[in-house]
Design a protein around this motif. Structure first.
Motif, PDB file in Angstrom:
ATOM      1  N   HIS A  58       0.801  -1.189  -0.028  1.00  0.00           N
ATOM      2  CA  HIS A  58      -0.104  -0.025   0.060  1.00  0.00           C
ATOM      3  C   HIS A  58       0.816   1.273  -0.193  1.00  0.00           C
ATOM      4  O   HIS A  58       0.477   2.358  -0.339  1.00  0.00           O
ATOM      5  N   GLY A  59       1.954   1.273   0.411  1.00  0.00           N
ATOM      6  CA  GLY A  59       2.840   2.329   0.500  1.00  0.00           C
ATOM      7  C   GLY A  59       4.345   2.535   1.167  1.00  0.00           C
ATOM      8  O   GLY A  59       4.710   1.078   1.458  1.00  0.00           O
ATOM      9  N   SER A  64       1.509   7.044  -0.376  1.00  0.00           N
ATOM     10  CA  SER A  64       0.328   5.816  -0.145  1.00  0.00           C
ATOM     11  C   SER A  64      -0.031   5.786  -1.595  1.00  0.00           C
ATOM     12  O   SER A  64      -0.464   6.608  -2.322  1.00  0.00           O
ATOM     13  N   PHE A  65      -0.358   4.446  -2.072  1.00  0.00           N
ATOM     14  CA  PHE A  65      -0.884   4.190  -3.278  1.00  0.00           C
ATOM     15  C   PHE A  65      -2.369   4.455  -3.308  1.00  0.00           C
ATOM     16  O   PHE A  65      -2.841   5.180  -4.197  1.00  0.00           O
ATOM     17  N   GLN A  70       0.271  10.545  -8.014  1.00  0.00           N
ATOM     18  CA  GLN A  70       1.424   9.883  -8.887  1.00  0.00           C
ATOM     19  C   GLN A  70       2.706   9.934  -8.187  1.00  0.00           C
ATOM     20  O   GLN A  70       3.691   9.132  -8.400  1.00  0.00           O
ATOM     21  N   ALA A  73       3.247   7.912  -5.378  1.00  0.00           N
ATOM     22  CA  ALA A  73       3.169   6.543  -6.079  1.00  0.00           C
ATOM     23  C   ALA A  73       4.830   6.253  -6.335  1.00  0.00           C
ATOM     24  O   ALA A  73       5.519   5.089  -6.163  1.00  0.00           O
ATOM     25  N   ALA A  90       0.194  -1.832  -6.857  1.00  0.00           N
ATOM     26  CA  ALA A  90      -0.186  -1.077  -5.914  1.00  0.00           C
ATOM     27  C   ALA A  90      -1.462  -1.476  -5.215  1.00  0.00           C
ATOM     28  O   ALA A  90      -2.408  -1.765  -6.168  1.00  0.00           O
ATOM     29  N   LEU A 107      -3.149   5.237 -11.272  1.00  0.00           N
ATOM     30  CA  LEU A 107      -2.221   4.337 -11.101  1.00  0.00           C
ATOM     31  C   LEU A 107      -2.020   3.720 -12.536  1.00  0.00           C
ATOM     32  O   LEU A 107      -0.904   3.068 -12.588  1.00  0.00           O
ATOM     33  N   LEU A 116       4.731   0.272 -12.283  1.00  0.00           N
ATOM     34  CA  LEU A 116       4.011  -0.543 -11.416  1.00  0.00           C
ATOM     35  C   LEU A 116       3.447  -1.916 -12.317  1.00  0.00           C
ATOM     36  O   LEU A 116       3.478  -1.769 -13.665  1.00  0.00           O
ATOM     37  N   VAL A 119      -2.929  -3.054 -10.429  1.00  0.00           N
ATOM     38  CA  VAL A 119      -3.665  -2.350  -9.426  1.00  0.00           C
ATOM     39  C   VAL A 119      -4.228  -3.342  -8.549  1.00  0.00           C
ATOM     40  O   VAL A 119      -5.037  -4.244  -9.210  1.00  0.00           O
TER      41      VAL A 119
END
Length: 378
Positions: A58-59, A64-65, A70, A73, A90, A107, A116, A119
Motif C-alpha cells: 500500500h505504501g 501511499s498508493f 502519482q 506512488a 499497487a 495508477l 507498476l 493495481v
C-alpha cells in the motif's frame, strides 16, 4: 549494452552455485558456473537473486498508493526498489467509488509507464467483522456493475480484487473478475469452510494475507484457513514481519502449501522506510510504534512497515527456508500469480535482468532493474 557479473553465488531454481551471468539489452543471456570466460564486474562472492515481486503493498517512504497521487506512488516504488522489489503491485483500500476510480485511473498511467505491475483492489467488498484497517462505513456488498466501472477506470491494469466470499453477490463478482483476467483473492472474510469452498469454486485463487482478517483455524470449525490451505488451486499470501504471523505458523502454512503456492508480501503502508509516528492509510489514521502499525487508539494491525528484503531474510533466518526456497516465494511464485513468470522471477536465460545482490548476512548490496543498476553494488 553488455555486462558480465562474475565471482557471484548465483541462486537459481536448481540451487546455489559459484558462477557468473551476462546481461545484454536488459536480458539475461548467459548463466555459467565457475570463473567467467572474460572480464566482468566482480561481486566478491556475494549472492545474486532475482528481483523481489510484491503483489500486495500500500505504501512506503511516507507515501501511499491509495492516495492516487502519482508522485507519492513513484516515491513508494523507489523505496521498495531500494530494498530489492523490482516488480510491485499497487494496493488500494476501501473507499468511495469516485475515490477508487480516480486512484485506479492515476495508477494505470504508471502501469503503462512500466513502474507498476498492476493495481490491487483490497475492498470495498469485505466483511465488517473482519475489516481490519478498512473504514467500515464504506464497506458494501459486491457489485458487478461497480466493479465493471473500476475495471474501465483501470484500463486493463486492475490485476487483483480481494473480497469476502460470504457476502451477497460475491460469487458473481468473483466470476466477473476471472472473466476479465483479474485475480480473485479471498480475504478480510468471516466465511466458514463451506462458504470459502464456494468462493474457490467460483474462481478465487489467492488467499489475502492468510491467517489475518479471517476466523482462526479450529479443529471443529476449520473455517477459511483450512479451505484455502488444502486446495491446490489457491496461492497463499503471508506477511513475514514477525508481527502478523508467528514463525511456527509460517512454517505450518509453508509445509502445507509448499513454495509453489506460497508468496511473501509486505502489505506495507506509508511508514515503511520511515520512523514511528502517525500516518494515513486511505481515510484511516494509523499510529506506528516500535515499527508496528495499528489503527489510532490501539486498534487493529494496519498494514506493516515491512520491506521484501526483510521478509526474505526472515524466511531464511527465522523460518528456516533455504535460499532457493526463499527466492521461489519472493520472486518466482508471485511472478506466476501475475502471469509474468516467463519474463521474470528467476535467474534464467532470456528473462529480464531484475537482480538483487545480497551480502552474506542477506543485506541488500545492489539492485538491478531491466539491466540497469538502480542501486550500484557496494
Amino acid at each position: 549494452m553488455s555486462i558480465t557479473l562474475s565471482d557471484a553465488r548465483v541462486v537459481t531454481p536448481e540451487g546455489v552455485h559459484e558462477g557468473w551471468l551476462t546481461i545484454e539489452d536488459g536480458r539475461i543471456t548467459h548463466v555459467g558456473r565457475g570463473a567467467a570466460p572474460g572480464p566482468g564486474l566482480s561481486l566478491g562472492g556475494r549472492h545474486v537473486v532475482p528481483g523481489f515481486v510484491d503483489i500486495h503493498s500500500h505504501g512506503g517512504a511516507g507515501g501511499s498508493f491509495p492516495s492516487g497521487d502519482q508522485e507519492e506512488a513513484r516515491r513508494v516504488a523507489a523505496l521498495h526498489a531500494a530494498h530489492g522489489t523490482t516488480t510491485i503491485v499497487a494496493s488500494l483500500v476501501t473507499a468511495t467509488t469516485n475515490e477508487l476510480t480516480r486512484a485506479a485511473s492515476a495508477l494505470a498511467d504508471l502501469c503503462e509507464d512500466g513502474l507498476l505491475a498492476g493495481v490491487h483492489l483490497e475492498g470495498p467488498y469485505i466483511s465488517k467483522a473482519r475489516c481490519g484497517a478498512h473504514n467500515p462505513a464504506l464497506l458494501r456488498e459486491p457489485s458487478v456493475r461497480e466493479f465493471t466501472e473500476l475495471l474501465k477506470a483501470g484500463r486493463g491494469h486492475i490485476r487483483m480484487l480481494t473480497l469476502a466470499a460470504e457476502l451477497p453477490g460475491a460469487l458473481d463478482t468473483i466470476r466477473e473478475a476471472v472473466a476479465n483476467d483479474v485475480i480473485a483473492a479471498l480475504g478480510h472474510s468471516d466465511a466458514d469452510y463451506e462458504q470459502t469452498l464456494l468462493g474457490i469454486e467460483a474462481g478465487g485463487s489467492v488467499a489475502t494475507h492468510l491467517y489475518n482478517a479471517m476466523p482462526p483455524l479450529h479443529h471443529r470449525d476449520p473455517g477459511p484457513i483450512a479451505a484455502l490451505l488444502e486446495d491446490e488451486r489457491v496461492t497463499i499470501e503471508l506477511v513475514n514481519d514477525g508481527v502478523h504471523v508467528h514463525p511456527a505458523m509460517m512454517r505450518l502454512a509453508y509445509d502445507v502449501a509448499g513454495p509453489g503456492r506460497t508468496v511473501l508480501i509486505t502489505d506495507a503502508m506509508a511508514a515503511a522506510g520511515m520512523g514511528d509516528g502517525v500516518y494515513g492509510l486511505g481515510p484511516m489514521r494509523v499510529e506506528v510504534v516500535d515499527g508496528v502499525a495499528r489503527l489510532a487508539g490501539g486498534g487493529s494491525i494496519a498494514g506493516s512497515t515491512l520491506t521484501m528484503d526483510v521478509a526474505f531474510r526472515r524466511a531464511v533466518q527465522q523460518v528456516g527456508l533455504s535460499l532457493p526456497e526463499a527466492v521461489e516465494i519472493t520472486s518466482l511464485t508471485p511472478a506466476k500469480v501475475l502471469g509474468l513468470a516467463d519474463d521474470l522471477g528467476s535467474i534464467s536465460v532470456g528473462k529480464r535482468a531484475d537482480l538483487v545482490v545480497l551480502t552474506d548476512d542477506l543485506e541488500v548490496s545492489g539492485v538491478m532493474r531491466h539491466g540497469n543498476w538502480t542501486t550500484a553494488p557496494r
